[in-house]
Scaffold this motif. Structure first.
Motif, PDB file in Angstrom:
ATOM      1  N   VAL A   1       0.842  -1.209   0.000  1.00 31.17           N
ATOM      2  CA  VAL A   1       0.000   0.000   0.000  1.00 31.17           C
ATOM      3  C   VAL A   1       0.871   1.251   0.000  1.00 31.17           C
ATOM      4  CG1 VAL A   1      -1.710   1.335   1.288  1.00 31.17           C
ATOM      5  CG2 VAL A   1      -1.948  -1.148   1.116  1.00 31.17           C
ATOM      6  N   LEU A   2       1.913   1.260   0.831  1.00 30.34           N
ATOM      7  CA  LEU A   2       2.787   2.428   0.914  1.00 30.34           C
ATOM      8  C   LEU A   2       3.465   2.729  -0.425  1.00 30.34           C
ATOM      9  CD1 LEU A   2       4.509   1.805   4.384  1.00 30.34           C
ATOM     10  CD2 LEU A   2       2.875   3.614   3.842  1.00 30.34           C
ATOM     11  N   ILE A   3       4.004   1.700  -1.079  1.00 31.20           N
ATOM     12  CA  ILE A   3       4.742   1.922  -2.320  1.00 31.20           C
ATOM     13  C   ILE A   3       3.806   2.252  -3.483  1.00 31.20           C
ATOM     14  CG2 ILE A   3       6.361   0.904  -3.970  1.00 31.20           C
ATOM     15  CD1 ILE A   3       7.481   1.575  -1.154  1.00 31.20           C
ATOM     16  N   LEU A   4       2.673   1.540  -3.576  1.00 28.67           N
ATOM     17  CA  LEU A   4       1.735   1.813  -4.668  1.00 28.67           C
ATOM     18  C   LEU A   4       1.131   3.210  -4.555  1.00 28.67           C
ATOM     19  CD1 LEU A   4      -0.097  -1.642  -4.960  1.00 28.67           C
ATOM     20  CD2 LEU A   4       1.542  -0.635  -6.571  1.00 28.67           C
TER      21      LEU A   4
ATOM     22  N   THR B   1       9.589   5.451   7.271  1.00 25.03           N
ATOM     23  CA  THR B   1      10.883   5.209   6.622  1.00 25.03           C
ATOM     24  C   THR B   1      10.778   4.795   5.162  1.00 25.03           C
ATOM     25  OG1 THR B   1      10.813   2.993   7.603  1.00 25.03           O
ATOM     26  CG2 THR B   1      12.195   4.623   8.692  1.00 25.03           C
ATOM     27  N   MET B   2       9.571   4.561   4.655  1.00 24.72           N
ATOM     28  CA  MET B   2       9.437   4.203   3.233  1.00 24.72           C
ATOM     29  C   MET B   2       8.064   4.619   2.730  1.00 24.72           C
ATOM     30  SD  MET B   2       8.686   0.087   3.165  1.00 24.72           S
ATOM     31  CE  MET B   2      10.290  -0.328   3.814  1.00 24.72           C
ATOM     32  N   GLY B   3       7.970   4.790   1.429  1.00 26.99           N
ATOM     33  CA  GLY B   3       6.679   5.059   0.809  1.00 26.99           C
ATOM     34  C   GLY B   3       5.989   6.311   1.305  1.00 26.99           C
TER      35      GLY B   3
ATOM     36  N   MET C   1       9.004   5.493  -7.016  1.00 24.89           N
ATOM     37  CA  MET C   1       8.542   4.369  -6.202  1.00 24.89           C
ATOM     38  C   MET C   1       9.715   3.606  -5.588  1.00 24.89           C
ATOM     39  SD  MET C   1       5.440   2.974  -8.630  1.00 24.89           S
ATOM     40  CE  MET C   1       5.019   1.586  -7.571  1.00 24.89           C
ATOM     41  N   ILE C   2      10.737   3.353  -6.393  1.00 19.48           N
ATOM     42  CA  ILE C   2      11.890   2.592  -5.906  1.00 19.48           C
ATOM     43  C   ILE C   2      12.681   3.393  -4.877  1.00 19.48           C
ATOM     44  CG2 ILE C   2      14.106   1.562  -6.585  1.00 19.48           C
ATOM     45  CD1 ILE C   2      12.791   0.939  -9.313  1.00 19.48           C
TER      46      ILE C   2
ATOM     47  N   THR D   1      -3.472   5.136   6.525  1.00 12.72           N
ATOM     48  CA  THR D   1      -4.309   4.503   5.506  1.00 12.72           C
ATOM     49  C   THR D   1      -3.845   3.075   5.241  1.00 12.72           C
ATOM     50  OG1 THR D   1      -4.757   6.643   4.441  1.00 12.72           O
ATOM     51  CG2 THR D   1      -5.116   4.677   3.109  1.00 12.72           C
ATOM     52  N   ALA D   2      -2.532   2.878   5.169  1.00 13.08           N
ATOM     53  CA  ALA D   2      -1.980   1.531   4.975  1.00 13.08           C
ATOM     54  C   ALA D   2      -2.369   0.613   6.132  1.00 13.08           C
ATOM     55  CB  ALA D   2      -0.455   1.607   4.849  1.00 13.08           C
ATOM     56  N   GLY D   3      -2.329   1.144   7.357  1.00  9.92           N
ATOM     57  CA  GLY D   3      -2.733   0.360   8.519  1.00  9.92           C
ATOM     58  C   GLY D   3      -4.200  -0.013   8.483  1.00  9.92           C
ATOM     59  N   MET D   4      -5.055   0.951   8.089  1.00 12.30           N
ATOM     60  CA  MET D   4      -6.495   0.694   8.021  1.00 12.30           C
ATOM     61  C   MET D   4      -6.814  -0.366   6.969  1.00 12.30           C
ATOM     62  SD  MET D   4      -7.927   2.828  10.230  1.00 12.30           S
ATOM     63  CE  MET D   4      -9.625   2.960   9.707  1.00 12.30           C
TER      64      MET D   4
END
Length: 464
Positions: free
Chosen positions: A112-115, A340-342, A380-381, A435-438
């Motif tokens: 979710v974070l990366i997308l 730390t990411m996304g 993204m990377i 949002t990723a957590g939800m």
């Protein structure tokens, strides 16, 4: 005479703190006190700037005293980040039925974070093109040239590492050094170390159950102590936001903002659009966005004023768990990884906007798909391993611009509005991690809908 005015300003701040303390004693909700602190901070900061001007010695020296409250609070939260991550992740894993759930949980959060960072990059590119932003139209002064030279110096440290080397940095070789925050990837390294402890405990259950149970008891006790410490520190949130916002408004030169108003407006349009996309995602996963916003606003307000995703972790975890009903292990992992990411704001929108602005100076057409598609992929990377403190966006931008063969020095043209934009970026970063957590909680059936729907649910930490 300046000393007298400084003393008066500090006394006024103490008076405003007294008002917030009175609200606490009258049992006003945590959310109301947070917004009272925000409003009083904005008002006080505006009055200070109106009386003294943003660049006056009185404002500079007064805000040094304000920092004792504002950044003192931020530091206390940062103090709890590593202990909270460790005990929460170990506690969450030791309550899992198997390692399979851990892999699924982590994979969903990272996906979710990366997308969403890729989507954020697309939003940043589109907004820059719509507003017709270009670095060719920005005048550079001494400060901008100095910042540009500094960025070129930093580029050497960034460009010397390949992508595999950057990913390798996530793996802890000395977890005790990472607990001190010695590296940019220290937070995620601690997450990995804590996960290994939790998985090892699951294995110990089968082979040495007595020792495993002894260790579980220790973790439960540590968890209780750490969460109590977090509760004590979160009590200071309204006061911290008051001081942080007063300092920010008092020291902001609005004439400089007007000179770069197109970029400021474009940035906030992009941030708002991405926030609405987050809300659409929550709606698709059967969450009421209005309920979410009402409950998440205090942590987003803190992220906005503090400009630190890492410092927002404790409040984010508490909000997700106590107010939004997300299982605590998922909440902690999402907040930790999201710092730390996304990062949708710092690692998504901002580098993409800079690349589109700077491309014409290198003779590149920013509307060409051969430029846009690689840019989104690079964003993204490169969003892996972005530090969750002020300056993370600069680090991400250096990677993106250098990979796209664009001059990094031109990023220094925006130094004067960087703090203002960074506030919105950080709030979006934290919103993205929540949002990723939800979403992960919903997919794994680990969301308590009764807690989420409870309109009276609040982090009433003042009374706990």
């Amino acid at each position: 005479m300046d000393t007298a005015w400084i003393v008066i300003n500090v006394l006024v701040l103490l008076l405003l703190i007294g008002i917030l303390y009175w609200m606490q004693k009258k049992h006003y909700s945590f959310t109301k006190r947070v917004f009272a602190g925000l409003g009083l901070g904005v008002l006080f900061g505006a009055i200070l700037q109106l009386i003294y001007s943003a660049d006056s010695d009185v404002v500079a020296k007064s805000t040094q005293w304000f920092n004792l409250v504002g950044y003192g609070y931020v530091r206390l939260l940062q103090m709890m980040v590593i202990p909270l991550i460790m005990v929460s992740i170990i506690s969450a894993i030791m309550n899992l039925k198997g390692g399979k759930n851990l892999g699924k949980m982590s994979g969903l959060i990272i996906a979710v974070l990366i997308l969403t960072t890729g989507v954020a990059a697309s939003v940043g590119i589109t907004t820059s093109l719509v507003f017709d932003l270009s670095a060719e139209n920005i005048q550079a002064g001494a400060a901008e040239h100095e910042q540009g030279a500094l960025l070129e110096d930093k580029l050497g440290d960034v460009s010397n590492q390949t992508l595999p080397q950057q990913i390798l940095e996530f793996i802890p070789s000395n977890p005790f050094a990472d607990m001190t925050g010695a590296r940019k990837s220290s937070t995620i390294a601690v997450v990995i170390f804590s996960a290994f402890i939790g998985v090892a405990l699951l294995g110990l259950d089968r082979k040495q159950p007595e020792q495993a149970e002894t260790f579980r008891g220790m973790i439960r006790a540590l968890y209780a102590v750490v969460m109590r410490m977090v509760t004590l520190i979160l009590r200071l949130t309204p006061y911290g936001i008051l001081a942080l916002m007063a300092k920010t408004i008092a020291g902001t030169d609005f004439q400089v903002i007007l000179d770069l108003i197109d970029f400021v407006l474009a940035s906030y349009v992009a941030l708002i659009v991405m926030f609405l996309i987050h809300m659409l995602l929550l709606l698709l996963f059967r969450f009421n966005p209005v309920t979410y916003i009402r409950k998440a606003l205090p942590v987003l307000t803190f992220a906005f004023t503090s400009r630190s995703s890492a410092a927002s972790i404790p409040l984010s975890v508490q909000t997700q768990n106590k107010k939004l009903g997300v299982q605590e292990g998922i909440a902690n992992l999402a907040a930790s990884l999201g710092a730390t990411m996304g990062q949708n704001g710092c690692a998504g929108i901002y580098p993409a906007m800079l690349a589109v602005m700077i491309a014409p100076t290198a003779g590149i057409d920013p509307t060409d798909w051969s430029f846009i598609l690689p840019l989104i992929a690079v964003v993204m990377i490169s969003s892996f391993g972005v530090a969750g403190v002020g300056g993370g966006a600069t680090f991400a931008s250096l990677i993106v611009l250098s990979t796209m063969n664009l001059p990094v020095a031109l990023a220094g043209l925006l130094i004067s509005v960087e703090p203002l934009i960074d506030m919105g970026r950080t709030a979006l970063n934290v919103n993205g991690s929540m949002t990723a957590g939800m979403i992960t909680g919903r997919v794994m059936n680990d969301v308590n809908d009764n807690v989420f729907k409870d309109r009276n649910q609040d982090i009433d930490i003042m009374q706990s």
